[in-house]
Motif scaffolding. Sequence first.
Motif, PDB file in Angstrom:
ATOM      1  N   VAL A   1      10.137  -8.414   2.275  1.00  0.00           N
ATOM      2  CA  VAL A   1      10.035  -7.906   0.876  1.00  0.00           C
ATOM      3  C   VAL A   1       8.466  -7.354   0.507  1.00  0.00           C
ATOM      4  CG1 VAL A   1       9.821  -8.704  -1.606  1.00  0.00           C
ATOM      5  CG2 VAL A   1      11.598  -9.521  -0.055  1.00  0.00           C
ATOM      6  N   ARG A   2       7.468  -7.819   1.193  1.00  0.00           N
ATOM      7  CA  ARG A   2       6.241  -7.364   1.056  1.00  0.00           C
ATOM      8  C   ARG A   2       5.944  -6.195   1.690  1.00  0.00           C
ATOM      9  NH1 ARG A   2       4.461 -12.932   2.352  1.00  0.00           N
ATOM     10  NH2 ARG A   2       4.574 -14.133   0.240  1.00  0.00           N
ATOM     11  N   GLN A   3       6.975  -5.701   2.545  1.00  0.00           N
ATOM     12  CA  GLN A   3       6.811  -4.372   3.095  1.00  0.00           C
ATOM     13  C   GLN A   3       7.328  -3.238   2.212  1.00  0.00           C
ATOM     14  OE1 GLN A   3       5.017  -4.324   5.893  1.00  0.00           O
ATOM     15  NE2 GLN A   3       4.920  -6.504   6.598  1.00  0.00           N
TER      16      GLN A   3
ATOM     17  N   PHE B   1       6.711  10.845  -7.417  1.00  0.00           N
ATOM     18  CA  PHE B   1       6.481  10.594  -6.186  1.00  0.00           C
ATOM     19  C   PHE B   1       7.639  10.576  -5.195  1.00  0.00           C
ATOM     20  CE2 PHE B   1       1.891  10.272  -7.138  1.00  0.00           C
ATOM     21  CZ  PHE B   1       1.843   9.455  -7.960  1.00  0.00           C
ATOM     22  N   GLU B   2       7.490  11.394  -4.169  1.00  0.00           N
ATOM     23  CA  GLU B   2       8.655  11.377  -3.243  1.00  0.00           C
ATOM     24  C   GLU B   2       8.299  10.306  -2.033  1.00  0.00           C
ATOM     25  OE1 GLU B   2      11.278  13.744  -4.619  1.00  0.00           O
ATOM     26  OE2 GLU B   2      11.467  13.339  -2.608  1.00  0.00           O
ATOM     27  N   HIS B   3       6.996  10.164  -1.577  1.00  0.00           N
ATOM     28  CA  HIS B   3       6.651   9.234  -0.560  1.00  0.00           C
ATOM     29  C   HIS B   3       5.606   8.176  -1.187  1.00  0.00           C
ATOM     30  CE1 HIS B   3       8.624  11.677   2.185  1.00  0.00           C
ATOM     31  NE2 HIS B   3       8.182  12.772   1.797  1.00  0.00           N
ATOM     32  N   PRO B   4       5.317   7.254  -0.531  1.00  0.00           N
ATOM     33  CA  PRO B   4       4.512   6.346  -0.851  1.00  0.00           C
ATOM     34  C   PRO B   4       3.113   7.020  -0.434  1.00  0.00           C
ATOM     35  CG  PRO B   4       6.014   5.128   0.542  1.00  0.00           C
ATOM     36  CD  PRO B   4       6.420   6.612   0.525  1.00  0.00           C
ATOM     37  N   ASN B   5       2.052   6.674  -1.293  1.00  0.00           N
ATOM     38  CA  ASN B   5       0.815   7.343  -1.141  1.00  0.00           C
ATOM     39  C   ASN B   5      -0.163   6.445  -1.492  1.00  0.00           C
ATOM     40  OD1 ASN B   5       0.390   7.992  -3.939  1.00  0.00           O
ATOM     41  ND2 ASN B   5       2.004   9.555  -3.355  1.00  0.00           N
ATOM     42  N   ILE B   6      -1.443   7.068  -1.665  1.00  0.00           N
ATOM     43  CA  ILE B   6      -2.768   6.059  -2.065  1.00  0.00           C
ATOM     44  C   ILE B   6      -2.653   5.741  -3.408  1.00  0.00           C
ATOM     45  CG2 ILE B   6      -4.012   8.036  -2.684  1.00  0.00           C
ATOM     46  CD1 ILE B   6      -6.146   6.442  -1.197  1.00  0.00           C
ATOM     47  N   LEU B   7      -1.951   6.456  -4.177  1.00  0.00           N
ATOM     48  CA  LEU B   7      -1.844   6.238  -5.755  1.00  0.00           C
ATOM     49  C   LEU B   7      -0.808   4.835  -6.052  1.00  0.00           C
ATOM     50  CD1 LEU B   7      -1.782   9.624  -6.908  1.00  0.00           C
ATOM     51  CD2 LEU B   7      -3.815   8.011  -7.051  1.00  0.00           C
ATOM     52  N   THR B   8       0.251   4.863  -5.020  1.00  0.00           N
ATOM     53  CA  THR B   8       1.266   3.865  -5.193  1.00  0.00           C
ATOM     54  C   THR B   8       1.020   2.472  -4.486  1.00  0.00           C
ATOM     55  OG1 THR B   8       2.593   4.722  -3.619  1.00  0.00           O
ATOM     56  CG2 THR B   8       2.793   5.593  -5.729  1.00  0.00           C
ATOM     57  N   THR B   9      -0.144   2.408  -3.525  1.00  0.00           N
ATOM     58  CA  THR B   9      -0.278   1.167  -3.105  1.00  0.00           C
ATOM     59  C   THR B   9      -0.333  -0.006  -3.821  1.00  0.00           C
ATOM     60  OG1 THR B   9      -2.444   1.784  -2.835  1.00  0.00           O
ATOM     61  CG2 THR B   9      -1.255   2.132  -1.112  1.00  0.00           C
ATOM     62  N   THR B  10      -1.093  -0.043  -4.831  1.00  0.00           N
ATOM     63  CA  THR B  10      -1.511  -1.326  -5.648  1.00  0.00           C
ATOM     64  C   THR B  10      -0.192  -1.475  -6.462  1.00  0.00           C
ATOM     65  OG1 THR B  10      -3.629  -0.435  -5.897  1.00  0.00           O
ATOM     66  CG2 THR B  10      -2.956  -2.300  -7.320  1.00  0.00           C
ATOM     67  N   THR B  11       0.541  -0.418  -7.038  1.00  0.00           N
ATOM     68  CA  THR B  11       1.790  -0.758  -7.707  1.00  0.00           C
ATOM     69  C   THR B  11       2.695  -1.365  -6.886  1.00  0.00           C
ATOM     70  OG1 THR B  11       2.498   1.391  -7.317  1.00  0.00           O
ATOM     71  CG2 THR B  11       1.595   0.809  -9.410  1.00  0.00           C
ATOM     72  N   ASP B  12       2.724  -0.939  -5.555  1.00  0.00           N
ATOM     73  CA  ASP B  12       3.715  -1.597  -4.763  1.00  0.00           C
ATOM     74  C   ASP B  12       3.561  -2.812  -4.275  1.00  0.00           C
ATOM     75  OD1 ASP B  12       4.500   1.375  -2.372  1.00  0.00           O
ATOM     76  OD2 ASP B  12       5.514   0.505  -4.395  1.00  0.00           O
TER      77      ASP B  12
ATOM     78  N   LEU C   1       1.908  -4.782  -6.152  1.00  0.00           N
ATOM     79  CA  LEU C   1       2.185  -5.863  -7.326  1.00  0.00           C
ATOM     80  C   LEU C   1       3.490  -6.055  -7.450  1.00  0.00           C
ATOM     81  CD1 LEU C   1       1.304  -7.049 -10.038  1.00  0.00           C
ATOM     82  CD2 LEU C   1       1.828  -4.854 -11.016  1.00  0.00           C
ATOM     83  N   PHE C   2       4.338  -5.340  -7.113  1.00  0.00           N
ATOM     84  CA  PHE C   2       5.745  -5.558  -7.257  1.00  0.00           C
ATOM     85  C   PHE C   2       6.288  -6.504  -6.097  1.00  0.00           C
ATOM     86  CE2 PHE C   2       7.975  -3.252 -10.821  1.00  0.00           C
ATOM     87  CZ  PHE C   2       6.946  -2.058 -11.004  1.00  0.00           C
ATOM     88  N   ASN C   3       5.681  -6.063  -5.001  1.00  0.00           N
ATOM     89  CA  ASN C   3       6.062  -6.990  -3.989  1.00  0.00           C
ATOM     90  C   ASN C   3       5.601  -8.244  -4.030  1.00  0.00           C
ATOM     91  OD1 ASN C   3       7.281  -4.515  -2.788  1.00  0.00           O
ATOM     92  ND2 ASN C   3       5.553  -4.270  -1.365  1.00  0.00           N
ATOM     93  N   TRP C   4       4.405  -8.370  -4.427  1.00  0.00           N
ATOM     94  CA  TRP C   4       4.099  -9.885  -4.637  1.00  0.00           C
ATOM     95  C   TRP C   4       4.828 -10.742  -5.635  1.00  0.00           C
ATOM     96  CZ3 TRP C   4       2.142 -11.696  -9.338  1.00  0.00           C
ATOM     97  CH2 TRP C   4       1.319 -13.071  -9.302  1.00  0.00           C
ATOM     98  N   ALA C   5       5.153 -10.148  -6.632  1.00  0.00           N
ATOM     99  CA  ALA C   5       5.905 -10.682  -7.828  1.00  0.00           C
ATOM    100  C   ALA C   5       7.244 -11.131  -7.199  1.00  0.00           C
ATOM    101  CB  ALA C   5       6.072  -9.961  -8.842  1.00  0.00           C
ATOM    102  N   ARG C   6       7.997  -9.905  -6.158  1.00  0.00           N
ATOM    103  CA  ARG C   6       9.186 -10.422  -6.023  1.00  0.00           C
ATOM    104  C   ARG C   6       9.214 -11.415  -5.044  1.00  0.00           C
ATOM    105  NH1 ARG C   6      11.353  -4.174  -5.968  1.00  0.00           N
ATOM    106  NH2 ARG C   6      11.543  -4.076  -8.332  1.00  0.00           N
ATOM    107  N   ALA C   7       8.292 -11.353  -3.793  1.00  0.00           N
ATOM    108  CA  ALA C   7       8.289 -12.161  -2.814  1.00  0.00           C
ATOM    109  C   ALA C   7       8.078 -13.754  -3.125  1.00  0.00           C
ATOM    110  CB  ALA C   7       7.298 -11.638  -1.821  1.00  0.00           C
ATOM    111  N   ASN C   8       7.248 -13.758  -4.223  1.00  0.00           N
ATOM    112  CA  ASN C   8       6.876 -14.996  -4.660  1.00  0.00           C
ATOM    113  C   ASN C   8       7.618 -15.448  -5.812  1.00  0.00           C
ATOM    114  OD1 ASN C   8       4.802 -15.238  -3.024  1.00  0.00           O
ATOM    115  ND2 ASN C   8       3.496 -14.238  -4.250  1.00  0.00           N
TER     116      ASN C   8
END
Lengths: 336, 182, 183
Positions: free
Chosen positions: C152-154, C7-18, C20-27
């Motif tokens: 981080v969550r963004q 993927f070049e840009h964030p899109n609907i398919l990547t919202t959940t993975t994003d 997930l990663f952001n939740w893990a990193r931010a916390n």
Amino acid sequence: MTAAGEITGQDRSMLHLEEMVLNMGPQHPSTHGVLRLVLHLDGEMLISVDPVLGYLHRGFEKLAENRTYLQYLAMISRLDYLSGIFMEWSYVRSVEALMDIEVPKRAEYIRVIIGELNRIISHHVAIGDFMLNLGAVTPFFWVFRDREDVMDMLEMVTGQRMMYNFMRIGGVRWDLPDAFEADCRKFLKEHPAKIDDYEKLITDNEIFLARTLGMGIIKPYDALDYGRSGPHARPPGAAGDLPPPAGDPARPAVAPEAAPGEVPPHPVQAPGAPRRRRRIHHVLEIAQVGAEMADDEQTERERCRENRRRECREEQRDGRDQNETDEEEANRVRQE
Amino acid sequence: MTAEDLKLTAPEVLEYARDLLGKLARDLAISDWHVVIEVGAEDLPEVALRLRDDNKLSCKYLSTIIGVDYEEWMETLYMLRSQDHSVPVRLRVKLDRERPEVPSVAYIWSGANWHEREAFDFFGIQFQGHPDLRHILTREDMDSFPLRKDARPHRKRRRSGQVTGIEEPVRLPGEPDSRERS
Amino acid sequence: MSFLEKFEHPNILTTTTDKLFNWARANSLWPFTYGLACCAIEMMASTMPRHDMARFGMEVFRASPRQADVMIVSGTITDKMAPIITHLHHQMSEPRWTIAMGACACSGGMFWDSYNVVQGVDLLIPVDVYIPGCPPRPEALIYGMQQLQRKVRQDTQVGKFSKMADNPLGDYIKMKPEVGGKS
């Protein structure tokens, strides 16, 4: 090699052993602040060390050339940030000695009380960090927890937790608030129990003793030669403290118990933390003395308050402006 | 240290030092509560040894070495204290500002090693015979001596909008840019 | 993670993975112990029982830059220390963030005109959150960390890998040439 895995003399002649030079750089877990140590090691034993300083050299002396005396007062407590009040005190006292300013007695008492409270929390950090370097994390948490009580009190008085900016040339910034005395007495009652906790945990601790007893031995003559005095010189037996200079007007006029020459010599036990803890007991006593002296000043303060109230009442009665300055009053009197 | 020694006063120490040092001391005075002895640079090691090894004065504790830049000359001050009496002794050595050189006392008081390095670092005073004279507090490649009176003291104030390391500040999506408001 | 590279840009398919990663990193932001001066004491106090930073996931202070996520620069940066800061920041592995804690790290503070002080750590490394104060209270540091968590969550993981091949210096590419970036 022996069965236990120790290296014998015969092994040593076969092995090529050399000294390792390890850079314990300015950032690592036990530099609180930055200190670079170039270590020469034989295995784990330290042979010699070359400290490299200057990683926090901020140029205080040069900055002082371009600040007024009052502006610099705000900066000076950053010099030793853990005991900032003493930095301010020494600076302010020097200026007062140069200008022959006499400090009111109550201000001296307040200085001693606040100073000794600050000394207590500074020594707490010393104990905590010393134990952290040895690997004991619990005392580190305990001392910071106990610091918070004192920092609450200091915040009540000065408005700041660490860089107090409380001393002024000729006194202190303002009087102690009313709630301070009760808090201070409560602290003085409760705190020795916490110090006993530290003693129980640390003083006879096997690991602490194994790591500190017999380490870094300095002979008495070398102690003075290198410029060590006070607590650093007492354990080597150099009879510690230098006599305070006679006639030095920069010493505070109160609390003669605080004179270093009169601290009783301690029996030489494990160096380091126990010495500091006895010191903390000592400064707790001083703080108590200061608090008792403050009682004498209580009546003085009440008297001043009464005077001021009476003046306000008189002014109201005469219809004068209470916030009039002296010049305006002089002008008005001249016109009448 | 005896009780009598502790009662030594500054004038007594001054007279004793005058006898001890003779011609080596150019000037002796009492300033505040210190005994100030002015010596020449070449006599400094001899005076220091005598003061340190004397039984009565025994100035074994070197408190600090201070460099001072008066604009016509420079000075080093040696603050000495003793365990046996309570009169601080101060040694003054006047130096030429163009070539400030003075013999090192690092082999007399070991603590002088770092104090002299600091005086060198700030003023450029050369301590002859010092085992390891190099910068202690400033950068190793610092070429100027900052605490001299003619040293440029200041950096310019960093104005808003001045070049920082980053060209575009990273912004949170949806957050207004604070610079647009002002 | 190879599918994200498609993927070049964030899109609907990547919202959940994003998420997930952001939740893990931010916390679980692990700070890097970079206490230089007085602010370090308040940084230590903010991990201590009164103001507990561990409840936000930041209790593990790692001394090694490889293991740390966020570098809290607390204290005055001197000229002597400056190359070491850049060195350590280079050594931190991505994702990494930087917090400038205290007036000295933000802009040189009250020592701005000293001959030995760098006027702010952002002249050396990219900074994500600035926390003013001298020293900032532990509550202020915790608030700053929470702002970083918000940042981080963004974040998004998409598009980074393709850019990384052209842009190996990562966030340093944005720095001006005078301070080491590439144009």
